[in-house]
Design a protein around this motif. Structure first.
Motif, PDB file in Angstrom:
ATOM      1  N   SER A 207       0.810  -1.215   0.000  1.00  0.00           N
ATOM      2  CA  SER A 207       0.000   0.000   0.000  1.00  0.00           C
ATOM      3  C   SER A 207       0.846   1.269   0.000  1.00  0.00           C
ATOM      4  CB  SER A 207      -0.928   0.007   1.222  1.00  0.00           C
ATOM      5  OG  SER A 207      -0.182  -0.020   2.430  1.00  0.00           O
ATOM      6  N   LYS A 233      -4.705  -3.167  -2.520  1.00  0.00           N
ATOM      7  CA  LYS A 233      -3.685  -2.443  -1.760  1.00  0.00           C
ATOM      8  C   LYS A 233      -3.698  -0.951  -2.088  1.00  0.00           C
ATOM      9  CE  LYS A 233      -2.041  -6.216   0.075  1.00  0.00           C
ATOM     10  NZ  LYS A 233      -2.831  -7.192  -0.691  1.00  0.00           N
ATOM     11  N   ASN A 236      -6.293   2.758  -0.039  1.00  0.00           N
ATOM     12  CA  ASN A 236      -5.997   3.389   1.236  1.00  0.00           C
ATOM     13  C   ASN A 236      -6.029   4.897   1.043  1.00  0.00           C
ATOM     14  OD1 ASN A 236      -2.940   4.474   1.142  1.00  0.00           O
ATOM     15  ND2 ASN A 236      -3.055   2.545   0.010  1.00  0.00           N
TER      16      ASN A 236
END
Length: 577
Positions: A207, A233, A236
């Motif tokens: 991430s 990922k 975020n």
């Protein structure tokens, strides 16, 4: 002189030398169009006069070897010696300087070079020469495992540049016992051509890699409006805000940990979405299996960031999830039955409640059925009778009832939980910040993501990137960059062949063994087709008498024509008549 001695002298005077060509002329054609060695020469120049093998030549040898032979660095001389030296871009003088230390020094210089600018120039050459479009880019990462300690590879500085940290982390190869590096790759939607690559530490979280990757793609493409597609990922807050604030566009998978996911799965228990059918295709695996149908639905409430959430429903995925859930529950019940048999045995080792509960928790966690099974650990008593006094039993013998206690496991299946999850089987959400994309376009962009995963598969199986037989982590990172160049050339060959087949209305080519056909040929099949191509040179007392050029088959000529490679590529520059 005897006749035998005369025959030996004649055999020594007259000889036939074989020079393998393989697929090197095809590889050289695409490498020349990219000007790979010219770019390497500019970024990795040979300034030391003591160097016998120029660095660009050494890297070119390694690049071709990865594509055709995949031998370790210490066997490059033996590999090149069996091929035509001109096909490797060498002459007779340079051939004798192809040693492992020379190629190792070339990798050192490549590590010291500005590889970011080098990569950008190669990508620009691919976009201009081969007209590769960069409208949609797909990013993913994998891990490359190392068999060794690599104690010094701790992210140290090598000649002023930070080297990668080879360490333990989440292994995507399912080898947590081995150290690793994170291999990050981005490919274009147009042919799956690699356009960006870098290494990160083996314990780096995926991430945290997207911001730097997106910046590198902006430099390579000269734009920010391309569609960036990645897995969950990317979902975020920091990475998505970073791309969105710079006028970037992305599509990603929303993970189950997001509140929007639980909200929809609760909403669907009492509502029926207005699904829109996107695809209705044949089963990709079973000839008579159920059809592969895909629907999309835009949830009325946007995400926390006020971006569209597009839910996807797959009929085959729903069937697979239901089947896997039934199998997991069945396996868990079998393990609980086996545990009861052991607990009721005469020599059970688990006499404490905490030990039995730990066993139950391990089974539920391993099979991932804690949500569907209610399991209790209870004390169970077994009764039996024994004589009150010793001796042979008779009519007046008295018996005493005794008991023996042990732990038992009881369970109930939570049918309501199964029904709750079954309502949303086969569904998952996609998140995008581009509100102009239609729901079907979001799904189509997401379903093109496996192209980058195919490149990973080729890197690990076809090119055999592991095991890595190097100790210096700086050379390892440079070696991975050479693998990136090999992936790019391979992808360009596949793209050119498939586009030519489509342009000429050719449905398939017989490139598999036994003349079996393939509808989407790969570069590996092309390399195998030309693997036996070789020329033979007849010489007498050290002087060349005649050359026998390879005789190409009709299929080989056809493939060369589709690849736009001239047949003269398999002829010597100075052909004897």
């Amino acid at each position: 002189m005897t006749r035998r001695q005369e025959q030996i002298l004649l055999d020594e005077a007259v000889g036939l030398r074989t020079e393998r060509l393989g697929a090197l002329p095809v590889i050289n054609h695409f490498a020349a169009r990219l000007d790979v060695e010219g770019i390497l020469e500019r970024f990795v120049p040979t300034t030391d006069r003591r160097v016998r093998l120029p660095y660009a030549k050494g890297l070119g040898v390694l690049l071709r070897s990865i594509l055709v032979e995949r031998e370790p660095i210490y066997r490059q001389y033996e590999t090149v010696s069996t091929f035509s030296q001109e096909a490797f871009g060498l002459d007779a003088q340079l051939l004798h300087h192809v040693k492992d230390d020379a190629i190792g020094r070339a990798l050192d210089r490549l590590f010291d070079a500005d590889r970011a600018a080098l990569l950008t120039e190669v990508v620009v050459a691919a976009t201009t020469t081969f007209e590769v479009t960069l409208d949609e880019l797909h990013n993913d990462s994998t891990t490359v495992s190392f068999c060794g300690q690599y104690r010094g590879a701790s992210g140290r500085s090598i000649r002023g540049k930070r080297a990668p940290f080879i360490t333990y982390g989440f292994s995507k190869d399912h080898r947590p016992d081995l150290k690793q590096l994170l291999f990050i790759l981005t490919t274009s939607n147009d042919g799956g051509v690699p356009v960006q690559f870098r290494c990160e530490a083996g314990n780096e979280n995926d991430s945290r890699t997207h911001e730097q990757t997106w910046d590198a793609l902006c430099r390579a493409s000269g734009r920010t409006d391309f569609l960036y597609v990645a897995d969950s990922k990317l979902c975020n807050r920091e990475a998505m805000d970073y791309i969105d604030s710079r006028q970037g566009r992305f599509v990603t998978v929303m993970p189950r940990s997001r509140l929007e996911d639980a909200e929809f799965r609760k909403w669907i228990q009492t509502h029926e979405p207005k699904w829109a059918l996107v695809w209705d295709r044949k089963n990709p695996r079973r000839r008579h299996g159920p059809r592969d149908r895909w629907w999309v639905f835009r949830y009325p409430i946007p995400s926390q960031e006020s971006w569209p959430v597009v839910w996807v429903y797959s009929s085959l995925l729903a069937l697979r999830q239901q089947q896997r859930r039934r199998e997991r529950i069945a396996r868990a019940l079998q393990k609980l039955d086996d545990l009861n048999d052991r607990l009721g045995g005469p020599r059970t080792r688990r006499r404490r409640r905490q030990e039995v509960q730990q066993q139950v928790d391990d089974i539920l966690r391993e099979q991932k059925v804690s949500r569907y099974l209610q399991v209790k650990v209870v004390r169970h008593k077994d009764y039996y009778y024994r004589q009150a006094s010793p001796g042979r039993p008779g009519p007046n013998t008295q018996y005493i009832r005794k008991s023996k206690s042990h732990w038992q496991v009881q369970w109930d299946i939570k049918e309501d939980k199964i029904a709750y999850d079954r309502k949303s089987d086969g569904m998952y959400p996609l998140l995008t910040n581009d509100k102009s994309l239609a729901d079907a376009q979001v799904l189509e962009a997401h379903k093109r993501q496996p192209t980058v995963e195919k490149r990973f598969e080729q890197t690990k199986t076809v090119f055999e990137i592991a095991p890595v037989l190097l100790k210096n982590e700086g050379r390892i990172e440079a070696l991975f960059f050479v693998y990136f160049l090999a992936l790019m050339i391979q992808a360009l060959i596949e793209r050119q062949l498939r586009r030519s087949m489509e342009h000429n209305a050719i449905e398939h080519l017989p490139l598999y063994p036994e003349d079996r056909v393939t509808h989407r040929p790969t570069a590996e099949q092309v390399f195998r087709l030309f693997s036996l191509a070789a020329r033979h040179i007849l010489h007498l007392e050290g002087e060349e008498i005649r050359r026998f050029e390879p005789e190409l088959t009709d299929l080989q000529r056809r493939v060369l024509q589709l690849l736009q490679v001239a047949e003269s590529a398999y002829r010597s520059p100075q052909r004897s008549t």
